[in-house]
Design a protein around this motif. Structure first.
Motif, PDB file in Angstrom:
ATOM      1  N   ARG A 112       0.837  -1.221   0.000  1.00 54.73           N
ATOM      2  CA  ARG A 112       0.000   0.000   0.000  1.00 54.73           C
ATOM      3  C   ARG A 112       0.860   1.256   0.000  1.00 54.73           C
ATOM      4  N   ARG A 113       1.977   1.202   0.708  1.00 51.54           N
ATOM      5  CA  ARG A 113       2.841   2.385   0.823  1.00 51.54           C
ATOM      6  C   ARG A 113       3.855   2.482  -0.323  1.00 51.54           C
ATOM      7  N   GLY A 114       3.866   1.471  -1.202  1.00 53.77           N
ATOM      8  CA  GLY A 114       4.773   1.501  -2.364  1.00 53.77           C
ATOM      9  C   GLY A 114       6.233   1.329  -1.993  1.00 53.77           C
ATOM     10  N   VAL A 115       6.501   0.552  -0.911  1.00 54.71           N
ATOM     11  CA  VAL A 115       7.895   0.303  -0.541  1.00 54.71           C
ATOM     12  C   VAL A 115       8.189  -1.192  -0.618  1.00 54.71           C
ATOM     13  N   ARG A 116       9.443  -1.520  -0.820  1.00 53.31           N
ATOM     14  CA  ARG A 116       9.861  -2.923  -0.938  1.00 53.31           C
ATOM     15  C   ARG A 116      10.374  -3.431   0.403  1.00 53.31           C
ATOM     16  N   LEU A 117      10.268  -4.750   0.594  1.00 52.08           N
ATOM     17  CA  LEU A 117      10.626  -5.391   1.859  1.00 52.08           C
ATOM     18  C   LEU A 117      11.387  -6.679   1.573  1.00 52.08           C
ATOM     19  N   MET A 118      12.601  -6.755   2.117  1.00 52.03           N
ATOM     20  CA  MET A 118      13.403  -7.977   1.948  1.00 52.03           C
ATOM     21  C   MET A 118      13.850  -8.491   3.307  1.00 52.03           C
ATOM     22  N   GLU A 119      13.782  -9.808   3.497  1.00 49.17           N
ATOM     23  CA  GLU A 119      14.344 -10.447   4.694  1.00 49.17           C
ATOM     24  C   GLU A 119      15.829 -10.699   4.385  1.00 49.17           C
ATOM     25  N   ALA A 120      16.692 -10.209   5.276  1.00 48.28           N
ATOM     26  CA  ALA A 120      18.136 -10.170   4.960  1.00 48.28           C
ATOM     27  C   ALA A 120      18.843 -11.518   5.171  1.00 48.28           C
ATOM     28  N   PHE A 121      18.448 -12.502   4.361  1.00 48.47           N
ATOM     29  CA  PHE A 121      19.170 -13.779   4.362  1.00 48.47           C
ATOM     30  C   PHE A 121      20.358 -13.635   3.412  1.00 48.47           C
ATOM     31  N   SER A 122      21.412 -13.004   3.908  1.00 41.84           N
ATOM     32  CA  SER A 122      22.557 -12.701   3.034  1.00 41.84           C
ATOM     33  C   SER A 122      23.218 -13.966   2.493  1.00 41.84           C
ATOM     34  N   LEU A 274      35.328 -22.439  -4.167  1.00 47.76           N
ATOM     35  CA  LEU A 274      34.796 -21.148  -4.632  1.00 47.76           C
ATOM     36  C   LEU A 274      35.528 -20.023  -3.924  1.00 47.76           C
ATOM     37  N   PRO A 275      35.851 -18.962  -4.657  1.00 46.79           N
ATOM     38  CA  PRO A 275      36.578 -17.852  -4.040  1.00 46.79           C
ATOM     39  C   PRO A 275      35.732 -17.121  -2.999  1.00 46.79           C
ATOM     40  N   ALA A 276      36.411 -16.379  -2.136  1.00 47.06           N
ATOM     41  CA  ALA A 276      35.726 -15.603  -1.104  1.00 47.06           C
ATOM     42  C   ALA A 276      34.896 -14.495  -1.758  1.00 47.06           C
ATOM     43  N   VAL A 277      33.698 -14.267  -1.235  1.00 47.35           N
ATOM     44  CA  VAL A 277      32.864 -13.129  -1.676  1.00 47.35           C
ATOM     45  C   VAL A 277      32.240 -12.508  -0.430  1.00 47.35           C
ATOM     46  N   ASP A 278      31.790 -11.267  -0.556  1.00 49.92           N
ATOM     47  CA  ASP A 278      31.075 -10.628   0.547  1.00 49.92           C
ATOM     48  C   ASP A 278      29.580 -10.730   0.242  1.00 49.92           C
ATOM     49  N   VAL A 279      28.906 -11.664   0.924  1.00 48.51           N
ATOM     50  CA  VAL A 279      27.486 -11.895   0.627  1.00 48.51           C
ATOM     51  C   VAL A 279      26.631 -10.675   0.989  1.00 48.51           C
ATOM     52  N   PHE A 280      27.045  -9.914   1.995  1.00 56.15           N
ATOM     53  CA  PHE A 280      26.281  -8.706   2.347  1.00 56.15           C
ATOM     54  C   PHE A 280      26.354  -7.688   1.206  1.00 56.15           C
ATOM     55  N   GLU A 281      27.518  -7.537   0.621  1.00 54.58           N
ATOM     56  CA  GLU A 281      27.665  -6.573  -0.483  1.00 54.58           C
ATOM     57  C   GLU A 281      26.789  -7.010  -1.671  1.00 54.58           C
TER      58      GLU A 281
END
Ligand SMILES: NC(=O)c1ccc[n+]([C@@H]2O[C@H](COP(=O)([O-])OP(=O)(O)OC[C@H]3O[C@@H](n4cnc5c(N)ncnc54)[C@H](OP(=O)(O)O)[C@@H]3O)[C@@H](O)[C@H]2O)c1
Length: 331
Positions: A112-122, A274-281
Motif C-alpha cells: 500500500r505504501r509503495g515500498v519494498r521489503l526484503m528479509e536479509a538472508f545474506s 569457490l573464491p571468497a565473496v562478501d554476501v552482504f555486499e
C-alpha cells in the motif's frame, strides 16, 4: 545510490552490514539510528557517517530512502511497520517476523505504501548455492530426495537477546530459519507439510534446539536442525538417487573465507573450491538495484511469506504435536 538509515547499532551492522555498504557501488549510509543518541553518535563517528540520531529521526529524514533493521527479532514488527508508514524501503534482518499473520500484514502495508521489503538472508547470495542448483539441474546426483541442513553454535553470552524470550530469542528464530531457507531455495519444489520439535531450556524459557522436517510436493524431504550450546556446524547436504552434494560452509560466511562444495558420485568425489565473496555486499547490490529500478523483478516479499508460512507451521506443529499441511497455509 540508495541511501540507507540504520535502525539499531547492532553487532551485525557493525561487523558486516556497514563495511559492505561502504564498499557498495549501489548504496550508501545516510544516517545512523539508535535508541540512545550518544550511542548513535559514537557509532556514526566510528563508521564515518555525518548524520545520526534516534530511530524516529532516521524515519523522518527525507534523505533516507531505505532502512536496515537489525534490532532483536521481537522488535522487527514495530520498526518495519513504522518504516513502511514513513515510506522507507526495508531490509530487515532474519527472522523478519515471528508469525505468518504479521508477515502478511506488513507485506500488505508495504504494498500500500509503495515500498519494498526484503528479509536479509545474506547467505543466499553466495554463488555456491547457484552452483548446487546448477549441479542438481544437470542431474549430477540424480533426483534430489533428502536435504539435511544444520546450524549450531556455542552458547550466546549472558545478556544476548538470543537467551531472552521477550526479545524473540531462541535457536528456532535465530538459527533454524537458515537451513529452512536453504531447503526452500535448493529443492525448488513447493513445501507440502511440516513437523517440528523444539527443546525449551528451563532457566531461560527459550529453545536451545529445534528440529524441523519439511516434506515437499514430489516427495523430497528436508531435515533442518539448529541449536546453541553446541559445536559449530554450518552445513547442508543434498542426497540424490545417484550421489550427494555437501557444502562445507553454508550460512554465516566471513567475506575472506574460501568455500568448498563436495560432490560424491559413483565415479568418485570432487571438491569444487569457490573464491571468497562478501554476501552482504551482493545482497545490498541486488536490493538497491531492484528498489531503484522501480520494477518488481525479484519477489523478495513472496520469498519472505513462504519462509514465514513454513516457520509458522513448524511452531504450530511443535505446539500441537502434529504434522501441519501447508496447502493454502494462512490464506
Ligand atoms: N545476517 C546475519 O548473518 C546475521 C548475523 C547475526 C545476527 N543477525 C540478525 O540481526 C539481528 C540483530 O542481531 P545482533 O546479534 O546484531 O544483535 P545485537 O548486537 O544485540 O544488536 C541489536 C541492537 O538492537 C537494538 N535494540 C533495540 N531494542 C532493543 C532491546 N530491547 N534490547 C536490546 N537491543 C535492542 C540495540 O541497538 P541500539 O541500542 O543502537 O538501538 C542493539 O544493539 C537479529 O535479527 C539477528 O537474528 C543476522
Amino acid at each position: 545510490m540508495l541511501r540507507f538509515g540504520l535502525i539499531a547499532c547492532s553487532s551485525i551492522a557493525r561487523r558486516r552490514f556497514v563495511p559492505a555498504l561502504k564498499r557498495s557501488a549501489h548504496a550508501r549510509l545516510e544516517r545512523v539510528g539508535s535508541r540512545d543518541p550518544a550511542r548513535a553518535e559514537a557509532f556514526a563517528r566510528e563508521v564515518g557517517c555525518a548524520k545520526f540520531g534516534t530511530y524516529e529521526e532516521v524515519l523522518s529524514d527525507p534523505e533516507v530512502d531505505a532502512v536496515y533493521i537489525s534490532t532483536p527479532i521481537a522488535q522487527h514488527d514495530e520498526w518495519a511497520q513504522r518504516a513502511a508508514e514513513a515510506g522507507k524501503h526495508i531490509l530487515c534482518e532474519k527472522t523478519a517476523f515471528r508469525s505468518h499473520a504479521v508477515a502478511r500484514e506488513i507485506v500488505a502495508l508495504c504494498a500500500r505504501r509503495g515500498v519494498r521489503l526484503m528479509e536479509a538472508f545474506s547467505f543466499r547470495y553466495h554463488p555456491q548455492h547457484a552452483l548446487v542448483q546448477q549441479l542438481l539441474g544437470e542431474g549430477r546426483i540424480g533426483t534430489a530426495k533428502f536435504f539435511h541442513g544444520e546450524l549450531t553454535f556455542p552458547r550466546p553470552a549472558a545478556g544476548d537477546f538470543r537467551l531472552d524470550p521477550d526479545r524473540g530469542g531462541g535457536a528456532f528464530y535465530d538459527a533454524a530459519c537458515y537451513p529452512v531457507a536453504a531447503a526452500l531455495m535448493t529443492l525448488g519444489a513447493r513445501p507440502a507439510a511440516v513437523s517440528a520439535q523444539l527443546h525449551l531450556e528451563a532457566e531461560t524459557g527459550v529453545d536451545d534446539a529445534a528440529a524441523i522436517t519439511v516434506v515437499f510436493e514430489g516427495g523430497a524431504v528436508a531435515q533442518c536442525v539448529a541449536g546453541f550450546g553446541l559445536h559449530f556446524r554450518s552445513r547442508y547436504s543434498v542426497l540424490g538417487t545417484g550421489g550427494r552434494i555437501e557444502l562445507e560452509r553454508a550460512y554465516a560466511i566471513p567475506p575472506d573465507r574460501v568455500t568448498g562444495v563436495v560432490v560424491e558420485t559413483d565415479p568418485g568425489t570432487e571438491r569444487i573450491e569457490l573464491p571468497a565473496v562478501d554476501v552482504f555486499e551482493l545482497m545490498i547490490g541486488e536490493f538497491a538495484t531492484e528498489v531503484q529500478s522501480g520494477r518488481r523483478e525479484r519477489d523478495f516479499e513472496g520469498r519472505l511469506l513462504q519462509q514465514s508460512a513454513v516457520m509458522d507451521a513448524a511452531l504450530r506443529s511443535h505446539r500441537e504435536g502434529r504434522i501441519i499441511p501447508l496447502n493454502g497455509y494462512g490464506a
